[in-house]
Scaffold this active site. Structure first.
Site, PDB file in Angstrom:
ATOM      1  NE  ARG A  67      -3.846   2.239   0.375  1.00  0.00           N
ATOM      2  CZ  ARG A  67      -5.168   2.194   0.169  1.00  0.00           C
ATOM      3  NH1 ARG A  67      -5.746   1.034  -0.102  1.00  0.00           N
ATOM      4  NH2 ARG A  67      -5.890   3.299   0.197  1.00  0.00           N
ATOM      5  CB  ILE A  94      -7.497   6.115   2.878  1.00  0.00           C
ATOM      6  CG1 ILE A  94      -8.992   5.863   3.120  1.00  0.00           C
ATOM      7  CG2 ILE A  94      -6.885   6.942   4.010  1.00  0.00           C
ATOM      8  CD1 ILE A  94      -9.835   7.109   3.125  1.00  0.00           C
ATOM      9  CG  ASN A 109     -12.466  14.115   0.003  1.00  0.00           C
ATOM     10  OD1 ASN A 109     -12.650  13.663  -1.118  1.00  0.00           O
ATOM     11  ND2 ASN A 109     -13.119  13.686   1.076  1.00  0.00           N
ATOM     12  CB  THR A 110     -16.101  17.149  -2.507  1.00  0.00           C
ATOM     13  OG1 THR A 110     -17.490  17.361  -2.259  1.00  0.00           O
ATOM     14  CG2 THR A 110     -15.928  16.208  -3.675  1.00  0.00           C
ATOM     15  CG  HIS A 111     -17.706  12.985   3.047  1.00  0.00           C
ATOM     16  ND1 HIS A 111     -17.378  11.681   2.740  1.00  0.00           N
ATOM     17  CD2 HIS A 111     -18.653  12.922   4.015  1.00  0.00           C
ATOM     18  CE1 HIS A 111     -18.087  10.874   3.501  1.00  0.00           C
ATOM     19  NE2 HIS A 111     -18.875  11.592   4.296  1.00  0.00           N
ATOM     20  CG  ASP A 143      -6.885  15.094   8.883  1.00  0.00           C
ATOM     21  OD1 ASP A 143      -7.262  15.652   9.933  1.00  0.00           O
ATOM     22  OD2 ASP A 143      -7.415  14.057   8.421  1.00  0.00           O
ATOM     23  N   GLY A 145      -6.503  11.374   8.700  1.00  0.00           N
ATOM     24  CA  GLY A 145      -7.659  10.550   9.094  1.00  0.00           C
ATOM     25  C   GLY A 145      -8.564  10.301   7.900  1.00  0.00           C
ATOM     26  CG  ASP A 147     -14.218  11.317   4.662  1.00  0.00           C
ATOM     27  OD1 ASP A 147     -14.955  10.308   4.605  1.00  0.00           O
ATOM     28  OD2 ASP A 147     -13.547  11.748   3.703  1.00  0.00           O
TER      29      ASP A 147
HETATM   30  C1  GRF Z   1     -19.361  12.546  -4.772  1.00  0.00           C
HETATM   31  O1  GRF Z   1     -20.629  12.750  -4.159  1.00  0.00           O
HETATM   32  C2  GRF Z   1     -18.277  12.502  -3.728  1.00  0.00           C
HETATM   33  O2  GRF Z   1     -18.540  13.342  -2.618  1.00  0.00           O
HETATM   34  C3  GRF Z   1     -18.353  11.069  -3.295  1.00  0.00           C
HETATM   35  O3  GRF Z   1     -18.538  10.336  -4.483  1.00  0.00           O
HETATM   36  C4  GRF Z   1     -19.252  11.172  -5.400  1.00  0.00           C
HETATM   37  C5  GRF Z   1     -18.455  11.209  -6.670  1.00  0.00           C
HETATM   38  O4  GRF Z   1     -19.289  11.653  -7.667  1.00  0.00           O
HETATM   39  N1  GRF Z   1     -17.136  10.662  -2.633  1.00  0.00           N
HETATM   40  P1  GRF Z   1     -18.653  12.003  -9.117  1.00  0.00           P
HETATM   41  O5  GRF Z   1     -17.697  10.862  -9.453  1.00  0.00           O
HETATM   42  O6  GRF Z   1     -17.958  13.321  -8.985  1.00  0.00           O
HETATM   43  O7  GRF Z   1     -19.857  12.071 -10.029  1.00  0.00           O
END
Ligand code: GRF
Length: 202
Positions: A67, A94, A109-111, A143, A145, A147
């Site tokens: 990894r 990760i 990152n977007t969550h 970071d 962790g 999310d």
């Molecule tokens: C997004 O909602 C992201 O937050 C999550 O997976 C989705 C990815 O969507 N981790 P896309 O691949 O950008 O359409």
């Protein structure tokens, strides 16, 4: 500013960035995407990048003995494009020490949930199962962790009684795509500092 975007799936968040930059112009937006990477072959996100004429790369865990070696290889592949900012847009791995040593503090990152609620790979499903009445999305710095990094921005989305996971996720993504485009542009144009858990955009 130079952006490298990492994807693992459909890449609609990547597409939102591509569309914004095409519409606004990289100069005015403050950034251009210089490459798109993925942890697996054949995902729509890579096809979107290719259609936009962008270089792409794939860094698969199974191609590496450990990894840690994958993590170092991913860091190398990203570094080759000399990014100012790395954006995880649905990247489902990760990253480890090596990657964070090189890109920590400039890796976003977007969550699809309101962190710290519902972290991890199933944030939409978990919020729905829990019976949350509102959920949403979070753009944060990564970071060491899962999310857990400093939050930059969040958007709230209502949960409807008739929602299933995909309907709710799609509604979240409508907010998420706008939030990500706004945040990345702000970080790129204005510069920022991270002070503990606070993010100060200049
Ligand atoms: C997004 O909602 C992201 O937050 C999550 O997976 C989705 C990815 O969507 N981790 P896309 O691949 O950008 O359409």
């Amino acid at each position: 500013r130079r952006l490298v975007v990492l994807v693992s799936g459909s890449g609609t968040n990547l597409q939102a960035l591509l569309d914004e930059i095409a519409a606004t112009g990289a100069e005015a937006y403050g950034a251009e995407i210089v490459a798109v990477g993925a942890d697996r072959e054949g995902v729509e996100g890579l096809a979107r990048a290719e259609r936009a004429g962008l270089p792409t790369f794939v860094c698969r865990v199974k191609d590496h003995a450990t990894r840690e070696e994958w993590d170092a290889a991913l860091a190398e592949a990203v570094a080759a494009h000399e990014p100012d900012l790395v954006v995880s847009a649905g990247f489902m791995k990760i990253v480890g020490k090596e990657f964070l040593a090189r890109f920590g503090g400039r890796f976003v990152n977007t969550h699809p949930a309101l962190l710290p609620s519902f972290p991890g790979a199933h944030g939409v499903r978990d919020a729905l199962a829990y019976g949350a009445k509102v959920t949403g999305c979070t753009v944060h710095f990564v970071d060491d962790g899962v999310d857990t990094g400093p939050i930059i921005a969040q958007g709230v989305v209502e949960v409807r009684d008739e929602d299933d996971e995909s309907a709710l996720h799609e509604r979240i993504k409508e907010v998420e795509r706008r939030l990500l485009v706004e945040v990345v542009g702000l970080l790129a144009r204005n510069g920022y500092r991270i002070e503990g858990r606070k993010v100060v955009i200049q």
